[in-house]
Design a protein around this motif. Sequence first.
Motif, PDB file in Angstrom:
ATOM      1  N   GLU A   1       0.829  -1.334  -0.126  1.00 38.15           N
ATOM      2  CA  GLU A   1       0.251   0.236  -0.034  1.00 38.15           C
ATOM      3  C   GLU A   1       0.776   0.822   0.369  1.00 38.15           C
ATOM      4  O   GLU A   1       0.301   2.282  -0.225  1.00 38.15           O
ATOM      5  CB  GLU A   1      -0.506   0.275   1.420  1.00 38.15           C
ATOM      6  CG  GLU A   1       0.245   0.062   2.379  1.00 38.15           C
ATOM      7  CD  GLU A   1      -0.806   0.085   3.852  1.00 38.15           C
ATOM      8  OE1 GLU A   1      -0.782  -0.019   4.972  1.00 38.15           O
ATOM      9  OE2 GLU A   1      -2.339  -0.114   3.375  1.00 38.15           O
TER      10      GLU A   1
ATOM     11  N   LYS B   1      -1.060   4.653  -5.856  1.00 35.72           N
ATOM     12  CA  LYS B   1      -1.117   5.689  -6.278  1.00 35.72           C
ATOM     13  C   LYS B   1      -2.462   5.786  -6.863  1.00 35.72           C
ATOM     14  O   LYS B   1      -2.253   5.928  -8.421  1.00 35.72           O
ATOM     15  CB  LYS B   1       0.690   6.174  -7.670  1.00 35.72           C
ATOM     16  CG  LYS B   1       0.966   6.939  -6.618  1.00 35.72           C
ATOM     17  CD  LYS B   1       2.205   6.895  -7.612  1.00 35.72           C
ATOM     18  CE  LYS B   1       3.662   7.639  -6.879  1.00 35.72           C
ATOM     19  NZ  LYS B   1       4.483   8.026  -7.925  1.00 35.72           N
ATOM     20  N   ALA B   2      -3.329   6.930  -6.418  1.00 35.40           N
ATOM     21  CA  ALA B   2      -4.522   6.425  -7.461  1.00 35.40           C
ATOM     22  C   ALA B   2      -4.755   6.482  -8.817  1.00 35.40           C
ATOM     23  O   ALA B   2      -5.592   6.382  -9.485  1.00 35.40           O
ATOM     24  CB  ALA B   2      -5.580   7.675  -6.817  1.00 35.40           C
ATOM     25  N   GLU B   3      -3.948   7.474  -8.879  1.00 34.23           N
ATOM     26  CA  GLU B   3      -4.173   8.129 -10.576  1.00 34.23           C
ATOM     27  C   GLU B   3      -3.591   6.095 -11.735  1.00 34.23           C
ATOM     28  O   GLU B   3      -4.074   6.471 -12.594  1.00 34.23           O
ATOM     29  CB  GLU B   3      -3.015   8.847 -11.368  1.00 34.23           C
ATOM     30  CG  GLU B   3      -1.579   8.716 -10.867  1.00 34.23           C
ATOM     31  CD  GLU B   3      -1.086   9.079  -9.235  1.00 34.23           C
ATOM     32  OE1 GLU B   3       0.555  10.060  -9.712  1.00 34.23           O
ATOM     33  OE2 GLU B   3      -1.645   9.108  -9.093  1.00 34.23           O
TER      34      GLU B   3
ATOM     35  N   SER C   1      -9.883   1.818  -3.340  1.00 39.46           N
ATOM     36  CA  SER C   1      -9.611   3.223  -3.794  1.00 39.46           C
ATOM     37  C   SER C   1      -9.004   3.075  -6.099  1.00 39.46           C
ATOM     38  O   SER C   1      -8.511   2.755  -6.006  1.00 39.46           O
ATOM     39  CB  SER C   1      -7.908   3.247  -3.156  1.00 39.46           C
ATOM     40  OG  SER C   1      -8.561   3.480  -1.973  1.00 39.46           O
TER      41      SER C   1
ATOM     42  N   THR D   1      -9.217   6.475  -9.260  1.00 43.86           N
ATOM     43  CA  THR D   1      -9.278   7.410 -10.417  1.00 43.86           C
ATOM     44  C   THR D   1     -10.900   6.611 -10.961  1.00 43.86           C
ATOM     45  O   THR D   1     -10.965   6.136 -11.745  1.00 43.86           O
ATOM     46  CB  THR D   1      -8.237   7.638 -10.692  1.00 43.86           C
ATOM     47  OG1 THR D   1      -7.038   7.757 -10.160  1.00 43.86           O
ATOM     48  CG2 THR D   1      -8.468   9.360 -11.946  1.00 43.86           C
TER      49      THR D   1
ATOM     50  N   ILE E   1     -11.809  11.675  -7.356  1.00 48.28           N
ATOM     51  CA  ILE E   1     -10.353  11.009  -6.639  1.00 48.28           C
ATOM     52  C   ILE E   1     -10.711  10.216  -5.291  1.00 48.28           C
ATOM     53  O   ILE E   1     -11.024  10.462  -4.417  1.00 48.28           O
ATOM     54  CB  ILE E   1      -8.769  11.643  -7.089  1.00 48.28           C
ATOM     55  CG1 ILE E   1      -8.537  12.201  -7.419  1.00 48.28           C
ATOM     56  CG2 ILE E   1      -7.848  11.054  -6.076  1.00 48.28           C
ATOM     57  CD1 ILE E   1      -8.142  11.299  -9.133  1.00 48.28           C
ATOM     58  N   LYS E   2     -10.049   9.015  -4.707  1.00 45.38           N
ATOM     59  CA  LYS E   2     -10.488   7.672  -3.821  1.00 45.38           C
ATOM     60  C   LYS E   2      -8.852   7.843  -2.970  1.00 45.38           C
ATOM     61  O   LYS E   2      -8.850   6.737  -4.044  1.00 45.38           O
ATOM     62  CB  LYS E   2     -11.729   7.156  -4.408  1.00 45.38           C
ATOM     63  CG  LYS E   2     -13.052   7.341  -4.387  1.00 45.38           C
ATOM     64  CD  LYS E   2     -13.386   7.935  -3.383  1.00 45.38           C
ATOM     65  CE  LYS E   2     -15.224   8.304  -3.979  1.00 45.38           C
ATOM     66  NZ  LYS E   2     -15.714   9.181  -2.566  1.00 45.38           N
ATOM     67  N   GLU E   3      -8.623   8.230  -2.312  1.00 48.47           N
ATOM     68  CA  GLU E   3      -6.952   7.798  -1.963  1.00 48.47           C
ATOM     69  C   GLU E   3      -7.534   6.735  -0.897  1.00 48.47           C
ATOM     70  O   GLU E   3      -8.121   6.605  -0.358  1.00 48.47           O
ATOM     71  CB  GLU E   3      -6.535   8.558  -0.861  1.00 48.47           C
ATOM     72  CG  GLU E   3      -6.550   9.983  -2.002  1.00 48.47           C
ATOM     73  CD  GLU E   3      -5.654   9.530  -3.095  1.00 48.47           C
ATOM     74  OE1 GLU E   3      -4.767   8.225  -3.162  1.00 48.47           O
ATOM     75  OE2 GLU E   3      -5.118  10.627  -4.372  1.00 48.47           O
TER      76      GLU E   3
END
Length: 313
Positions: free
Chosen positions: A234, A238-240, A277, A279, A311-313
């Motif tokens: 984890e 990175k969400a992207e 989590s 994008t 965006i969900k981190e």
Amino acid sequence: MVKNTKILLCSIGFSIMLGGCSGMNSTNTNNKNGVAKETQAEPSSDSLVSVQDYTGDGYALPYGKETDKLAEKYRNQIEEAAEEFFKENYKTDVYVHNVVGSSEGATIFVESKGKVHFYTYAVVPIDEQGKHVLTDKIWAEEYQVENAIKGGLYHMIFNEEFKKLDIYLESLAAKGQVTGKTKEALQNVGGHGYMTPYYFLALTSKEEAIKPVYDLFISNPDESAENLRNAYDENLFKAENFKINIQLFMADKQAKPSEEIFNQVTKELEGMESIPSGTYSFSLNDNFIDKQSAEGAKENSIKRGFPDYIIKE
């Protein structure tokens, strides 16, 4: 034989390649209400079919008329070659759902068996002059299949989070105003990793958090879900790099994409907690899908995406 080349990828057609791209990277314009409208070439009216009826029938790839006939003739050999290919290279048993002729070859759409679920494809070259299929030269674009498996693994180890997302989207469909693609369409012309009737996952080449999970799975496909989950790093997330592309359709054949529904879903997605989590992009289409490309996006589609992702981190 796994290839890292782009040769023949164009023959796979726009439905797969744009399945990821149109959902995440389309050029958008804004209407007077500030809602993004997806801009894209319009399919001809005679190629449109209701999404509830679409199973993949009519799907076509460029220059595939003759190779499609040969692919059908040698379907049994192609299926055997595909099953062996995925078992040998990716330690995965697969169902072969569809074989579609393309330029100098045929695209084979498959679905994984077992606990890690995903859709993907391979390509088998066809010698049109010699009238035979080169099953010993079957290949797949390496990172496409790898990322499809990674998406399936991401879903598996975050199963509870995905359940929340699934329940929400299924509840929307149950109200009768929106719907998704049929399971048969996913099987026959999907090919884009982990997919449901309402969304698909797409991982970028820069993704690193799930890589240890993938490596463990490839080394031991029978590894427990717990150990696979523990392999997830984890700290590298990175969400992207995790794209969750939601695509809904109006259930009524006469209905245009509803801005009211679009705004409601967008607001609810923004406020949801404990979903996976990543994008998120969201598109709402009318009822029709282009049967030749399996695409539902049109000029009237309403879109929330680049550069204004959820965006969900």
